[in-house]
Enzyme design. Structure first.
Site, PDB file in Angstrom:
ATOM      1  N   CYS A 133      45.568  19.218  -8.962  1.00 27.62           N
ATOM      2  CA  CYS A 133      44.744  20.292  -8.720  1.00 27.62           C
ATOM      3  C   CYS A 133      44.557  21.260 -10.089  1.00 27.62           C
ATOM      4  O   CYS A 133      44.186  21.031 -10.915  1.00 27.62           O
ATOM      5  CB  CYS A 133      44.999  21.227  -7.738  1.00 27.62           C
TER       6      CYS A 133
ATOM      7  N   HIS B  38      46.146  16.834  -3.267  1.00 28.41           N
ATOM      8  CA  HIS B  38      47.656  17.244  -2.936  1.00 28.41           C
ATOM      9  C   HIS B  38      48.352  16.427  -1.969  1.00 28.41           C
ATOM     10  O   HIS B  38      47.719  15.658  -1.152  1.00 28.41           O
ATOM     11  CB  HIS B  38      47.628  18.698  -2.328  1.00 28.41           C
TER      12      HIS B  38
END
Length: 665
Positions: free
Chosen positions: A479, A593
Site C-alpha cells: 500500500c 493488505h
C-alpha cells in the site's frame, strides 16, 4: 423487538488491555453458545479492517468479530478516526470517508451527529444478537470531555450496560488509578461499575491479596479477575501505540516471549529522559520531528508535548496512543510504588546487562509482555540485531526481516504472519543506526505517504534502503510502502498531504496519483506465473484500502498479481492487475493488505530468501488462520481461568448478589 443484554469494558487509562479482554470475553461467550457481537462506538487508529461488504472499521473490532466467529459490520465500529496531519483526522462513518476534520471542529460540530449514529448502530446490533460486548476508549474520568462523551459512561447509559473497570498493574499505581477513577465519576456513573479487573499481572497473587481486600472494602466493588501476563499471544495489535516499545532493533518471533519495561515506555511517551538510552552514533543525521500528540485532537488542544531530550531523539518519538483522541487521555502513568512492584514484577532480565540494553522488546497485544526475550548477540552486527551463533549454521539461519517504522505507519499487522514463522526474526527499524544486515525489508502502509517518505530521508533510512537495493536486497512495499517504491507521488488536490509532488524511491517503474475517492474492497486472485521465480500461480486473498491510483510503466508483465472482488463469484467478476515487480523479482509491491496471510505465497517468499543464504526450503509450512484460531481459544482459556465468570454472567443479566456470596469472596 427485544434488546440484547450488554456488558461494557472501560479502563482507567488507554492501553490497559480493553481490546484484548473484549476479544477474550467475546470468545468465551461464543464458546458458551451465545450469538455475541463486539461494539466500539468510536475508534482512532490507522490500523483498519475491511468488512466483507468493502467497508472500513477499526482493526480491533474486526479482530473481535473474528473472535465471535461472525462477519464484521460497520455497526460494530460506526465512527473511525484516522490521523492524517497535525491535529487532523479523516473521519470514517460507517466504513466510508466523511471528511478530514480538525480537533475543535470535530468536537464542536460533529459529535452531536456522531451520537445519533452510534445509538442507531448499537440498537441494530442488540436486535441481531444475544449479547453485545462494548469496549470503551481511554478513561471515563476525563472531566473536560464528559458533556459530549460518546465512548464511555454516556454510551453505557444508552446501552443500559453494566461496566467492568479494567486497570493495568504493570504500569504502576493500580490502586490509585482505580480509586481515582471512581472518585472522579458522578454517583450514577459510579453505580454502573459492577466489577474491577486487574490486568497484566506478574508474580504471586497471594502477595496482592491484602491490596485486593482493601480495594473491595474501600470501593464496595468486587474484583472479578486478576489476569496474568500471557506471552506470545499471537493476535494483532490495535494500533501503533503498541509499537512504541518496538525500537532499537529489538526482535519478535514466534518463539520470543516478549517483556517490556512499561515504566520506561511511559516515560518515553511523556518525553522524559530514559536512563540507559543508546546515544546517537557519531555524525548521525538529524531525524524528522515527531508529529504532535494526536490525543489532544478531540479536546481541541494545541497538540504540544513536552520536549524530548537529546538522547531520546536518537530514536524518534512516535505518535502517542491515537485511541484516546476523542477521550482526551493524557497518557501519563503513575510511578510504580516499591510495594506494588515487589508483589507483581520479577527482577530485570540479567541477560541484557552485557549488551548494555534496556531489555525492551517489541510489545504485543495487551495481555502479552511477560517473559524475557532471548539475549541479543553481536556476531558481526550491532548488538541489537539478532544473529545466530556460528554453531547454528548447520541447523538453519533465522531470517532477519526489517520493517520500516515511520510516524504515520498504518496496517502494520501485515507483518504479523511473518513473525509467526519459526525461522523469522522480525524487527522494526526507525533510523539508520538500527539497519543492521537484513535479509529482507518491508515497507508497510502509511496514512501520509509523502510525509513518511520525508521521514525516511531525514532519518537516513532512504540511503540505507537504496544502497541495499543496489546490492540486490529483497524489498517489499504494501500500500503506502508500495507507493513509496515508485518514481513519483502526485497529490494535486491535497488529498493526503500538503505536498503536491514527491519524488519516490525509484525502485519500481510506477507513479501514484492521490484521489478523493477511497477504494476499500476485499479481493481474491493469484500471483501469476513468474512471481518468486517459478511458474506456479499462488492463490491469494486480502483487502485493498487506499486513496492513491498507481500506474505502471509500459511493461505490464511487471505486474505480478491478478485480482477480483472477493464478494463476486469466481469467473463472474472482472479481474484487474495489481502491483509491480523489478526485473529480477527481488523488489515488488502491492496494494493487497494481508498478503502474507496466504500460507503458500508467504512460505515461497521466505524459502526464496533461504535460498539466498544457501539454505534448503523449510518444511515448517503452517496455517496462519488455524494458528490465529488457536490463539483466540488460548486467550479465552487464560481469561476464563482468571475471571469470575459466574459473577460476570450475573452482572450481564443484572442478577443480584447475595450477602452470603459477597462475604464468601
Amino acid at each position: 423487538m427485544t434488546n440484547a443484554p450488554t456488558i461494557m469494558l472501560q479502563g482507567t487509562a488507554s492501553d490497559v488491555g480493553k481490546s484484548v479482554l473484549t476479544a477474550a470475553l467475546c470468545r468465551i461467550l461464543k464458546q458458551d453458545g451465545y450469538r455475541v457481537a463486539p461494539f466500539k462506538s468510536q475508534n482512532m487508529s490507522n490500523n483498519s479492517y475491511v468488512t466483507p461488504d468493502g467497508k472500513e472499521i477499526g482493526r480491533a473490532q474486526g479482530m473481535q468479530a473474528d473472535a465471535c466467529g461472525i462477519p464484521a459490520t460497520t455497526d460494530m465500529n460506526p465512527i473511525l478516526l484516522k490521523p492524517t496531519r497535525e491535529m487532523s483526522a479523516q473521519v470514517v462513518v460507517h466504513g466510508k470517508p466523511y471528511r478530514d476534520l480538525d480537533a475543535r471542529t470535530y468536537r464542536e460540530t460533529y459529535l452531536s451527529q456522531a451520537a445519533v449514529i452510534v445509538q442507531e448502530a448499537l440498537a441494530r446490533l442488540r436486535a441481531a444478537h444475544e449479547l453485545v460486548v462494548i469496549e470503551g476508549a481511554g478513561s471515563p474520568a476525563e472531566i473536560n470531555l464528559k458533556d459530549r462523551d460518546i465512548v464511555n459512561m454516556r454510551l453505557a447509559a444508552w446501552a443500559e450496560a453494566p461496566v467492568l473497570l479494567v486497570a493495568d498493574i504493570d504500569r504502576g499505581g493500580v490502586f490509585a488509578a482505580i480509586v481515582g477513577t471512581l472518585e472522579l465519576l458522578e454517583p450514577d456513573e459510579r453505580a454502573r461499575i459492577k466489577g474491577i479487573v486487574i490486568n497484566k499481572f506478574r508474580g504471586d497473587v497471594s502477595l496482592l491479596r491484602p491490596g485486593l481486600d482493601w480495594l473491595e472494602a474501600r470501593t464496595d466493588i468486587p474484583v472479578v479477575g486478576v489476569i496474568p501476563f500471557l506471552p506470545d499471544l499471537g493476535l494483532e495489535d490495535e494500533d501503533s501505540a503498541s509499537l512504541d516499545a518496538r525500537r532499537k532493533g529489538e526482535t519478535w518471533s514466534s518463539s520470543s516471549e516478549p517483556a517490556v519495561d512499561m515504566e520506561r515506555e511511559c516515560e518515553r511517551e511523556r518525553g522524559l529522559p530514559i536512563t540507559g538510552s543508546v546515544p546517537p552514533a557519531p555524525n548521525e543525521p538529524p531525524l524528522a520531528a515527531a508529529p504532535p500528540d494526536p490525543r489532544t485532537l478531540a479536546a481541541g488542544g494545541a497538540g504540544r508535548v513536552e520536549s524530548v531530550p537529546a538522547l531520546e531523539r536518537a530514536a524518534p518519538m512516535l505518535a502517542p496512543d491515537p485511541r484516546t483522541l476523542a477521550a482526551g487521555v493524557d497518557g501519563r502513568a503513575e510511578s510504580v510504588s516499591a510495594l506494588e512492584r515487589a508483589a507483581s514484577t520479577p527482577p530485570p532480565d540479567p541477560r541484557t546487562l552485557a549488551a548494555g540494553g534496556a531489555g525492551r522488546v517489541e510489545s504485543v497485544p495487551s495481555l502479552e509482555r511477560a517473559a524475557p526475550t532471548p539475549a541479543p548477540q553481536s556476531h558481526g552486527r550491532t548488538a541489537s540485531v539478532f544473529t545466530p551463533a556460528p554453531e547454528a549454521l548447520g541447523r538453519g539461519l533465522p531470517l532477519d526481516i526489517a520493517v520500516l517504522r515511520y510516524p504515520r505507519i498504518a496496517n502494520f499487522t501485515d507483518a504479523d504472519p511473518l513473525a509467526s514463522e519459526p525461522d523469522v526474526r522480525l524487527r522494526y527499524v526507525t533510523n539508520a543506526r538500527e539497519w543492521g544486515e537484513p535479509d529482507a525489508v518491508l515497507l508497510p502502509g502509511s496514512k501520509n505517504t509523502a510525509e513518511d517518505l520525508a521521514f525516511l530521508r531525514a532519518s537516513g533510512l532512504e540511503a540505507k534502503l537504496l544502497s541495499y537495493g543496489e546490492r540486490g536486497g529483497r524489498i517489499v512495499g504494501i500500500c503506502g510502502g508500495y507507493q513509496m517504491l515508485g518514481r513519483r507521488l502526485l497529490d494535486p488536490d491535497g488529498v493526503e498531504s500538503a505536498v503536491r509532488e514527491t519524488t519516490g524511491l525509484g525502485l519500481l517503474p510506477t507513479e501514484t496519483t492521490f484521489a478523493a475517492d477511497k477504494r476499500t474492497e476485499r479481493v481474491a486472485g493469484s500471483a501469476v506465473g513468474g512471481f518468486l521465480g517459478s511458474g506456479a500461480e499462488w492463490p491469494l486473498a486480502g483487502y485493498e484500502i487506499h486513496m492513491g491510483r498507481t500506474t505502471v510503466g509500459a511493461d505490464r508483465a511487471a505486474q505480478p498479481f491478478r485480482l477480483r472482488l472477493e464478494r463476486e463469484p469466481e469467473g463472474a467478476a472482472e479481474s484487474h492487475s495489481d502491483g509491480a515487480m523489478s526485473a529480477d523479482g527481488r523488489v515488488w509491491g502491492t496494494y493487497v493488505h494481508d498478503i502474507f496471510r496466504n500460507d503458500g505465497l508467504r512460505r515461497a517468499w521466505l524459502d526464496d530468501i533461504r535460498g539466498d543464504k544457501g539454505l534448503p526450503p523449510s518444511d515448517a509450512v503452517q496455517s496462519f488462520a488455524e494458528r490465529r484460531e488457536r490463539a483466540f481459544d488460548r486467550l479465552a482459556d487464560h481469561a476464563r481461568r482468571h475471571l469470575d465468570m459466574a459473577r460476570i454472567y450475573r452482572i450481564i443479566h443484572k442478577e443480584a448478589v447475595s450477602d452470603d456470596e459477597r462475604d464468601s469472596d
